[in-house]
Design a protein around this motif. Structure first.
Motif, short mmCIF file in Angstrom:
data_model
loop_
_atom_site.label_atom_id
_atom_site.label_comp_id
_atom_site.label_asym_id
_atom_site.label_seq_id
_atom_site.Cartn_x
_atom_site.Cartn_y
_atom_site.Cartn_z
N GLY A 1 16.67 32.32 35.95
CA GLY A 1 16.86 32.63 37.36
C GLY A 1 18.30 32.58 37.82
N SER A 2 19.23 32.16 36.95
CA SER A 2 20.64 32.11 37.33
C SER A 2 21.18 33.53 37.50
N PRO A 3 22.10 33.73 38.45
CA PRO A 3 22.73 35.05 38.56
C PRO A 3 23.57 35.35 37.32
N VAL A 4 23.67 36.62 36.96
CA VAL A 4 24.36 37.04 35.74
C VAL A 4 25.81 37.40 36.06
N PRO A 5 26.78 36.65 35.52
CA PRO A 5 28.17 37.10 35.63
C PRO A 5 28.35 38.37 34.79
N VAL A 6 29.22 39.26 35.22
CA VAL A 6 29.40 40.51 34.49
C VAL A 6 30.86 40.66 34.11
N VAL A 7 31.09 41.42 33.04
CA VAL A 7 32.45 41.68 32.61
C VAL A 7 33.22 42.34 33.75
N GLU A 8 34.45 41.90 33.95
CA GLU A 8 35.25 42.39 35.08
C GLU A 8 35.38 43.91 35.01
N GLY A 9 35.21 44.55 36.15
CA GLY A 9 35.30 46.00 36.25
C GLY A 9 33.95 46.68 36.34
N SER A 10 32.87 45.93 36.08
CA SER A 10 31.52 46.49 36.17
C SER A 10 30.88 46.10 37.50
N PRO A 11 29.88 46.86 37.97
CA PRO A 11 29.21 46.51 39.22
C PRO A 11 28.53 45.15 39.10
N THR A 12 28.68 44.32 40.09
CA THR A 12 28.07 42.99 40.07
C THR A 12 26.72 42.94 40.78
N THR A 13 26.42 43.96 41.58
CA THR A 13 25.13 43.99 42.29
C THR A 13 24.40 45.28 41.96
N ASN A 14 23.10 45.27 42.13
CA ASN A 14 22.31 46.47 41.88
C ASN A 14 22.61 47.56 42.91
N HIS A 15 23.04 47.14 44.09
CA HIS A 15 23.42 48.12 45.11
C HIS A 15 24.56 49.00 44.59
N ASP A 16 25.57 48.38 44.00
CA ASP A 16 26.69 49.15 43.45
C ASP A 16 26.28 49.90 42.19
N TRP A 17 25.38 49.29 41.40
CA TRP A 17 24.98 49.89 40.13
C TRP A 17 24.23 51.21 40.33
N THR A 18 23.47 51.31 41.43
CA THR A 18 22.67 52.51 41.67
C THR A 18 23.37 53.54 42.55
N ARG A 19 24.61 53.29 42.93
CA ARG A 19 25.34 54.22 43.80
C ARG A 19 26.67 54.59 43.16
N PRO A 20 27.03 55.88 43.22
CA PRO A 20 28.27 56.31 42.56
C PRO A 20 29.51 55.95 43.37
N GLN A 21 30.60 55.80 42.63
CA GLN A 21 31.93 55.69 43.23
C GLN A 21 32.03 54.58 44.28
N THR A 22 31.64 53.38 43.89
CA THR A 22 31.76 52.25 44.80
C THR A 22 33.11 51.55 44.66
N GLY A 23 33.92 51.98 43.68
CA GLY A 23 35.19 51.31 43.43
C GLY A 23 36.36 51.93 44.15
N GLY A 24 36.11 52.88 45.05
CA GLY A 24 37.20 53.46 45.82
C GLY A 24 37.90 54.59 45.09
N ILE A 25 39.14 54.86 45.50
CA ILE A 25 39.88 56.02 45.00
C ILE A 25 40.18 55.91 43.51
N SER A 26 40.39 54.69 43.00
CA SER A 26 40.70 54.55 41.57
C SER A 26 39.51 54.98 40.71
N ASP A 27 38.29 54.61 41.12
CA ASP A 27 37.11 55.04 40.38
C ASP A 27 36.91 56.54 40.47
N LEU A 28 37.21 57.12 41.63
CA LEU A 28 37.07 58.56 41.80
C LEU A 28 38.02 59.30 40.87
N LEU A 29 39.27 58.86 40.79
CA LEU A 29 40.25 59.49 39.92
C LEU A 29 39.84 59.33 38.46
#
Length: 599
Positions: A279-307
């Protein structure tokens, strides 16, 4: 132990079939054209299966599912780009490339631009792309064998290298064509059958072994997990505070017992062991989405992810038409029409395949969240069967997947070794069969050496860098060389040096950054958005400034590239070096008739 035996048995079976088919294909291989282009006699359907088998590498079989697990919907650009690149190849390159009569990509460059200089530079970049593409295949082979058996990572890469080199030594392109065609269908079965079974298991009991995933929530461990950091430093991000047990180093400080992690980024040293409660929350490797909200939606990282996404599109869409091990297979078709049909068949063969690793990536998010912590997401496809079906059925499914992964390493590595060895033997050495075999051994040694020295990253990310190099060098050379009569050899060389040099520099900076704290911006990990337009512009501007260096017979060359096949303009190059006695006699007769007409 039973699972290991099943998997090793499947891998041994794949290796045995590979040797057998290689032997069957090489029985009549005794001339240089046999080793380089399989005597240009491969039908379109078989060639399409061989190209698909060669193209579906570790990045496809393991890496795509791993990236979907880690990055979510943004990762879908990888299979889309890997497939859609063949549409551009079909429209702009396939048929003219075959009509050129060339044996290798540097041979085409010299035939089109009439200069040995551009051939030498092309040879250099063919070797760079081939070796850069080979490294993740061998590293992923090590990951597969380590995951299955616990053997050292170097052992899997060495085994693949030995098998590939022996097979290629026997008959070159003629030997591996049948192997690669068979391995495509083998890989399709190895990824499709487990996907269907595992998806049915999920539908039958969606809550067993998983935590419910809400749209807004973080991923949680469905059960207690003990995770060890592997051979390199990793950084993990925590968005929801948690308590865990740690034995090792966190941010350079020793820890042995319970620790509290608040929101933030933590650096973990190799060998660090973490124990998480269910039941503990899962830490993720830096740079990856940390929530399912971000995981299921494109381009949540701003202009750098878009480029970065646009850069990935440039690399995969345009890089495909510049990959030497893909292009060399179009030289094996009988004519331009067959080459175009081959590219069309490849489109639907690849589209069918990529459905399945995408589904496995989504299932891995539910059942294998621990891979998000240590970054070994490429192992998801290998671990998922035994995790979801912890009995004999899961062991059999795992063995099938392991066999498919091993086939992926073998087929792609075989094509890469043939393309690099063919270029080295014909452009650096005299071009005899003996030279091809020496070049094969040399290529294998260099590739396994680099695979052991360089740090392992996600296979798809490493392969994407190979695509960026191909898109920044051979894509502009081919597109402009085939469709623009104004290209000169000086412009081509400058474009190759500028585009390729920028990508190689970015790769070196990215590797140095990985050893020194990952300080390099994301543009260095995927620079195609910048390097491809600059390479095109360099070739155009320099060619306009050196228009007098254009070949005198450019009109005749372009006519041969674009004239319909029935008109009979196709002529093999280098018949004097590689042709049969009949071809050499026919060439001599043509020269005599031409001389008599001029008199």
């Amino acid at each position: 132990m039973n699972a290991t035996i099943w998997s090793l048995s499947a891998i041994v079976a794949v290796a045995a079939v590979t040797f057998l088919l290689g032997y069957v294909g090489s029985r009549k291989a005794n001339t240089t054209p046999d080793f380089l282009v399989a005597r240009r006699a491969i039908p379109a359907t078989r060639n399409a299966a061989a190209i698909s088998g060669e193209y579906l590498s570790a990045a496809s079989f393991l890496g795509v599912a791993g990236l979907v697990l880690k990055d979510g919907i943004d990762a879908l650009w990888y299979p889309i780009g890997f497939t859609a690149g063949y549409l551009a190849l079909l429209l702009f390159v396939a048929a003219p490339l075959r009509r050129s009569g060339a044996y290798t990509l540097p041979d085409f460059a010299e035939a089109r631009l009439g200069s040995a200089n551009v051939r030498h530079f092309s040879t250099f970049f063919v070797v760079c792309i081939g070796v850069l593409y080979l490294v993740p295949q061998l590293q992923s082979a090590g990951l597969t064998l380590t995951t299955i058996t616990g053997l050292p990572a170097w052992f899997g890469g060495l085994i693949v290298t030995v098998i590939v080199v022996i097979n290629v030594l026997g008959g070159g392109m003629r030997a591996i064509t049948l192997v690669q065609a068979f391995q495509y269908w083998g890989k399709l079965f190895a990824i499709a059958a487990p996907t269907f079974v595992l998806f049915v298991v999920f539908l039958a009991s969606p809550d067993r072994g998983t935590q419910p995933i809400s749209d807004e929530g973080v991923v949680r461990f469905p059960q207690a997990e003990k995770i060890t950091v592997a051979e390199q430093v990793i950084k993990v991000r925590v968005d929801e505070p948690l308590t865990l047990k740690v034995r090792g180093e966190i941010d350079g400080r020793e820890a042995d017992g319970k620790v509290f992690w608040g929101r933030g980024v933590y650096e973990l040293s190799p060998g660090t062991v973490m124990e998480f409660a269910a039941g503990s929350p899962v830490p993720v490797v830096e740079g990856s989405p940390t929530t399912n909200h971000d995981w299921t939606r494109p381009q949540t990282g701003g202009i750098s992810d878009l480029l970065r996404t646009y850069s990935l599109i440039f690399a995969t869409f345009l890089g495909t038409m510049g990959l030497p091990h893909v292009l060399v297979r179009f030289y094996t078709n009988p004519d331009g029409k067959a080459a175009r049909r081959t590219a069309l068949h490849v489109l639907y063969l690849l589209g069918l395949f990529y459905i399945f690793p995408t589904v496995l990536g989504v299932l891995s998010r539910l059942y294998l969240p621990q891979l998000l912590v240590n970054g070994k997401t490429d192992a998801a496809v290998l671990m998922l069967p035994s995790t979801m079906v912890p009995n004999l059925g899961g062991q059999i499914l795992g063995a099938i997947v392991a066999a498919g992964a091993f086939a992926a390493f073998l087929s792609t590595s075989s094509g890469l070794v043939v393309s690099v060895a063919g270029v080295v033997s014909t452009d650096i050495m005299p071009g005899k069969v003996r030279d091809f075999r020496w070049a094969t051994v040399f290529t294998g040694l260099v590739a396994i050496g680099l695979a052991l020295l360089l740090p392992r990253s996600d296979a798809s990310l490493t392969v994407a860098m190979s695509f960026a190099l191909a898109a920044s060098t051979f894509c502009p050379l081919l597109v402009l060389g085939i469709w623009w009569r104004g290209l000169t050899w000086v412009g081509a060389v400058c474009g190759l040096v500028v585009g390729g040099g920028m990508v190689i520099t970015a790769q070196v900076i990215s590797v140095v950054s990985s050893y020194t704290g990952r300080w390099a911006p994301t543009v260095f990990t995927q620079p195609a958005l910048i390097t491809v337009p600059i390479a095109f512009m360099t070739m155009i501007v320099v060619s306009k400034a050196t228009r007098r260096r254009a070949p005198a017979d450019v009109n005749q060359i372009l006519l041969r590239l674009h004239a319909p096949d029935p008109l009979g303009f196709i002529r093999d190059r280098d018949i004097a070096r590689f042709g049969t006695a009949e071809e050499k006699a026919r060439q001599a007769d043509d020269k005599r008739r031409g001389a008599s007409r001029t008199r």
